[in-house]
Write an enzyme that holds these catalytic residues in place. Structure first.
Site, mmCIF file in Angstrom:
data_model
loop_
_atom_site.group_PDB
_atom_site.id
_atom_site.type_symbol
_atom_site.label_atom_id
_atom_site.label_comp_id
_atom_site.label_asym_id
_atom_site.label_seq_id
_atom_site.Cartn_x
_atom_site.Cartn_y
_atom_site.Cartn_z
ATOM 1 N N LYS A 54 5.568 3.257 8.263
ATOM 2 C CA LYS A 54 4.443 4.173 8.448
ATOM 3 C C LYS A 54 3.140 3.378 8.504
ATOM 4 O O LYS A 54 2.315 3.567 9.391
ATOM 5 C CB LYS A 54 4.407 5.152 7.271
ATOM 6 C CG LYS A 54 3.277 6.133 7.329
ATOM 7 C CD LYS A 54 3.193 6.968 6.067
ATOM 8 C CE LYS A 54 4.528 7.630 5.757
ATOM 9 N NZ LYS A 54 4.418 8.624 4.691
ATOM 10 N N SER A 86 -6.823 5.867 3.905
ATOM 11 C CA SER A 86 -6.871 4.995 2.723
ATOM 12 C C SER A 86 -7.255 3.580 3.145
ATOM 13 O O SER A 86 -8.049 2.905 2.474
ATOM 14 C CB SER A 86 -5.509 4.942 2.029
ATOM 15 O OG SER A 86 -5.357 6.035 1.162
ATOM 16 N N LYS A 120 0.861 -1.181 0.000
ATOM 17 C CA LYS A 120 0.000 0.000 0.000
ATOM 18 C C LYS A 120 0.891 1.223 0.000
ATOM 19 O O LYS A 120 1.821 1.332 0.808
ATOM 20 C CB LYS A 120 -0.870 -0.012 1.268
ATOM 21 C CG LYS A 120 -1.790 1.178 1.388
ATOM 22 C CD LYS A 120 -3.162 0.885 0.809
ATOM 23 C CE LYS A 120 -3.962 2.130 0.527
ATOM 24 N NZ LYS A 120 -3.644 2.808 -0.750
ATOM 25 N N LYS A 153 5.259 1.678 -3.159
ATOM 26 C CA LYS A 153 5.214 3.056 -3.699
ATOM 27 C C LYS A 153 5.432 2.969 -5.204
ATOM 28 O O LYS A 153 6.042 2.012 -5.691
ATOM 29 C CB LYS A 153 6.332 3.898 -3.079
ATOM 30 C CG LYS A 153 6.131 5.386 -3.243
ATOM 31 C CD LYS A 153 5.195 5.959 -2.195
ATOM 32 C CE LYS A 153 4.816 7.401 -2.525
ATOM 33 N NZ LYS A 153 4.005 8.006 -1.457
ATOM 34 N N GLY A 181 -2.827 8.220 -4.242
ATOM 35 C CA GLY A 181 -2.185 9.411 -4.794
ATOM 36 C C GLY A 181 -0.944 9.817 -4.013
ATOM 37 O O GLY A 181 -0.664 9.304 -2.933
ATOM 38 N N ASP A 182 -0.208 10.725 -4.592
ATOM 39 C CA ASP A 182 0.928 11.393 -3.916
ATOM 40 C C ASP A 182 1.156 12.669 -4.734
ATOM 41 O O ASP A 182 0.218 13.125 -5.416
ATOM 42 C CB ASP A 182 2.167 10.472 -3.904
ATOM 43 C CG ASP A 182 3.310 11.024 -3.053
ATOM 44 O OD1 ASP A 182 3.164 11.064 -1.820
ATOM 45 O OD2 ASP A 182 4.354 11.444 -3.610
ATOM 46 N N ASN A 242 -2.077 19.190 -1.551
ATOM 47 C CA ASN A 242 -3.071 18.504 -0.721
ATOM 48 C C ASN A 242 -2.724 18.556 0.767
ATOM 49 O O ASN A 242 -3.549 18.955 1.595
ATOM 50 C CB ASN A 242 -3.201 17.054 -1.204
ATOM 51 C CG ASN A 242 -4.069 16.226 -0.290
ATOM 52 O OD1 ASN A 242 -3.578 15.543 0.594
ATOM 53 N ND2 ASN A 242 -5.376 16.318 -0.470
ATOM 54 N N THR A 247 -4.287 13.598 5.428
ATOM 55 C CA THR A 247 -2.860 13.733 5.757
ATOM 56 C C THR A 247 -2.610 15.053 6.492
ATOM 57 O O THR A 247 -1.921 15.080 7.523
ATOM 58 C CB THR A 247 -1.988 13.640 4.484
ATOM 59 O OG1 THR A 247 -2.368 12.473 3.775
ATOM 60 C CG2 THR A 247 -0.519 13.569 4.835
HETATM 61 P P1 NDP Z 1 0.791 17.921 -4.099
HETATM 62 O O1 NDP Z 1 1.252 17.598 -5.467
HETATM 63 O O2 NDP Z 1 -0.651 18.105 -3.844
HETATM 64 O O3 NDP Z 1 1.540 19.250 -3.591
HETATM 65 C C1 NDP Z 1 2.910 19.358 -3.519
HETATM 66 C C2 NDP Z 1 3.204 20.797 -3.161
HETATM 67 O O4 NDP Z 1 4.591 20.956 -2.884
HETATM 68 C C3 NDP Z 1 2.908 21.763 -4.299
HETATM 69 O O5 NDP Z 1 2.463 22.964 -3.746
HETATM 70 C C4 NDP Z 1 4.271 21.928 -4.955
HETATM 71 O O6 NDP Z 1 4.429 23.113 -5.693
HETATM 72 C C5 NDP Z 1 5.120 21.965 -3.723
HETATM 73 N N1 NDP Z 1 6.518 21.698 -4.041
HETATM 74 C C6 NDP Z 1 7.056 20.712 -4.777
HETATM 75 N N2 NDP Z 1 8.385 20.819 -4.813
HETATM 76 C C7 NDP Z 1 8.668 21.904 -4.073
HETATM 77 C C8 NDP Z 1 9.866 22.560 -3.726
HETATM 78 N N3 NDP Z 1 11.045 22.112 -4.152
HETATM 79 N N4 NDP Z 1 9.785 23.652 -2.937
HETATM 80 C C9 NDP Z 1 8.576 24.115 -2.500
HETATM 81 N N5 NDP Z 1 7.434 23.551 -2.822
HETATM 82 C C10 NDP Z 1 7.479 22.470 -3.585
HETATM 83 O O7 NDP Z 1 1.405 16.797 -3.150
HETATM 84 P P2 NDP Z 1 0.968 16.355 -1.702
HETATM 85 O O8 NDP Z 1 0.511 17.522 -0.932
HETATM 86 O O9 NDP Z 1 0.098 15.183 -1.830
HETATM 87 O O10 NDP Z 1 2.339 15.813 -1.113
HETATM 88 C C11 NDP Z 1 3.281 16.664 -0.449
HETATM 89 C C12 NDP Z 1 4.239 15.806 0.349
HETATM 90 O O11 NDP Z 1 3.491 15.036 1.312
HETATM 91 C C13 NDP Z 1 5.032 14.784 -0.434
HETATM 92 O O12 NDP Z 1 6.292 14.594 0.183
HETATM 93 C C14 NDP Z 1 4.221 13.508 -0.270
HETATM 94 O O13 NDP Z 1 5.002 12.349 -0.441
HETATM 95 C C15 NDP Z 1 3.771 13.650 1.169
HETATM 96 N N6 NDP Z 1 2.618 12.864 1.542
HETATM 97 C C16 NDP Z 1 1.427 13.002 0.891
HETATM 98 C C17 NDP Z 1 0.338 12.259 1.292
HETATM 99 C C18 NDP Z 1 -0.997 12.463 0.695
HETATM 100 O O14 NDP Z 1 -1.967 11.880 1.221
HETATM 101 N N7 NDP Z 1 -1.158 13.266 -0.336
HETATM 102 C C19 NDP Z 1 0.447 11.245 2.348
HETATM 103 C C20 NDP Z 1 1.726 11.240 3.025
HETATM 104 C C21 NDP Z 1 2.765 12.004 2.587
HETATM 105 P P3 NDP Z 1 4.372 23.095 -7.313
HETATM 106 O O15 NDP Z 1 2.912 23.067 -7.624
HETATM 107 O O16 NDP Z 1 5.064 24.343 -7.705
HETATM 108 O O17 NDP Z 1 5.105 21.862 -7.766
#
Ligand code: NDP
Length: 448
Positions: free
Chosen positions: A116, A380, A92, A128, A167-168, A243, A212
């Protein structure tokens, strides 16, 4: 050989066997090193080769993803799915679509996911996947064709009892919809539990979108409460605006904190009155535009180029919710100098190992990602439960379960840290608590 030398040798072997995979090396080092206190007390895990087995994915899949863009041009991306560990349940973990995706990043995320998922207390293994496809600037139809091509290969490897992607980064509700549609067409079967993060009309769970970010804030709130502190009146900086960031901001605001900044990969916005969530959602979720647009709606806010600079803003609580390695040692020192009291990781591995050391040395309350961002995968798993029961719980019911799960993860990590002599160190605590359950299941199931 003493335990420390044994672990160091194993870390070196992983580096030799997986050359160039720096993110994967970093997570192996972080996890294995923090297991030393457990391994010293319980040598069975070494004697039975659990460590050598757990660092090797059960299965690694890499595949070609060809698709045709709106100009009729053929594009080719690379797809990945790492099925890391199924000792306690089906693999997962999310799918990430981002140009930086490579084998190292997917393996690091998959390895973290094992522990996790174990911490959630739910029966899910670790995996993943993703692709180096860049969804930015692509039309809806291009996204659909890419997702369909990606699923044309992935479908044969997944299943509700085998491997359940979600998703991620770059994979939200729209992408999951296209992926699910193609899976259903290929299999001629409505296997709702094969993907999570689905839309509500076709088997999604209420509160998955928020899980999250909300879960992160519930976790940090537990950590604060333990010190008689709370979010009320605190200044908070959240990186990212996707997200995780969006719903972390929402929950912090509900708990009385003032979120003064958030970012995307181009830079950050600072709004001393507090980030306006409606504006943020309009820009990011509806218009899918850059964060700099925010200043067009709020004239007193300012946009600063360079997302890394966000950590120079003085704050009480920092919630990195963007991506890996966004807080390096210098950023960590700046946060400490500015008086940060708590750091909660929403993203995966947002702090480098050196940055984590700075936080721990300075007694900053530190919530490590694998514990604090487990709320997404936990819900999830609740989505999978609802799918298999053919039931749908209310938002409040799922949210209440999420809250309890985050509280349990906090308590289990804290207690494990105390038991093994690392009181207050949730990095060690969460690694040990997550590892033990998986390792015991592996011991029970023999050498497979
Ligand atoms: P999204 O794609 O929804 O959002 C990612 C965000 O991070 C965007 O605003 C993006 O900006 C920004 N970003 C990417 N690279 C950079 C950078 N170098 N500096 C600053 N901002 C940056 O992803 P999520 O919110 O889903 O995921 C964010 C993190 O959380 C990841 O590490 C993911 O693995 C982790 N995560 C997510 C989960 C989930 O349920 N969604 C669960 C557990 C962990 P831009 O649009 O400009 O790229």
């Amino acid at each position: 050989m003493d335990t420390k030398s044994y672990v160091n040798k194993l870390i070196e072997n992983v580096k030799i066997k997986n050359p160039g995979e720096t993110e994967f090396h970093a997570t192996i080092k972080e996890v294995l090193t923090s297991l030393i206190p457990l391994l010293e007390k319980e040598p069975k895990y070494i004697e039975e080769g659990v460590l050598e087995r757990i660092v090797e994915p059960e299965r690694q899949i890499m595949f070609r993803v060809p698709w045709v863009d709106d100009n009729g041009k053929i594009q080719v991306n690379r797809g990945f799915r790492i099925e890391f560990n199924s000792a306690i349940g089906p693999y997962k973990g999310g799918l990430r679509f981002h140009p930086t995706v490579n084998l190292s990043i997917i393996k690091f995320l998959g390895f973290e996911q094992i522990f996790k998922n174990s911490l959630t207390g739910l029966p899910i293994g670790g995996g993943k996947g993703g692709s180096d496809f860049d969804p930015k600037g692509k039309s809806d139809r291009e996204i659909m064709r890419f997702c369909q091509s990606f699923m044309n290969e992935l479908y044969r490897h997944i299943g509700e009892n085998t491997d359940v992607p979600a998703g991620d980064i770059g994979v939200g509700g729209r992408e999951i919809g296209y992926l699910f549609g193609q899976y259903k067409k290929l299999k001629n079967s409505f296997d709702s539990g094969v993907l999570t993060g689905k839309g509500i009309p076709y088997g999604g769970s209420l509160a998955r979108t928020e899980a999250t970010g909300y879960g992160l804030v519930y976790f940090v709130d537990e950590m604060l409460k333990d010190k008689d502190l709370s979010f009320e009146g605190k200044t908070v900086v959240v990186s990212g605006s996707g997200n995780v960031a969006t719903y972390a901001i929402q929950k912090v605001q509900e708990l009385g904190g003032l979120v003064v900044a958030c970012s995307d990969s181009t830079g950050y916005v600072y709004d001393e009155n507090g980030i306006n969530l409606n504006t943020l959602k309009e820009i990011k979720e509806v218009q899918r535009k850059r964060i700099s647009e925010y200043t067009k709606y709020h004239y007193t806010a300012k946009f600063v180029e360079g997302s890394q600079n966000i950590w120079t803003i003085p704050c009480d609580i920092a919630l990195p919710c963007a991506t890996q390695n966004e807080i390096n040692i210098d950023a960590a020192k700046t946060l400490v100098k500015n008086g940060v009291i708590a750091v909660g990781e929403g993203a995966n591995m947002p702090s480098t190992l050196e940055a984590i050391d700075v936080f721990l040395e300075n007694k900053v309350l530190f919530a490590p990602a694998k514990a604090s961002n487990a709320g997404g995968v936990a819900v999830s798993a609740l989505e999978m439960s609802q799918n298999s029961m053919r039931l749908a719980w209310s938002f409040e019911e799922v949210d209440e379960r999420l809250k309890n799960i985050m509280k349990n993860i906090y308590n289990n990590s804290k207690n494990a840290a105390e038991t093994y002599g690392f009181e207050g160190n949730l990095v060690v605590g969460s690694n040990i608590a997550g590892f033990k359950k998986v390792a015991d299941a592996m011991l029970a199931q023999g050498i497979i």
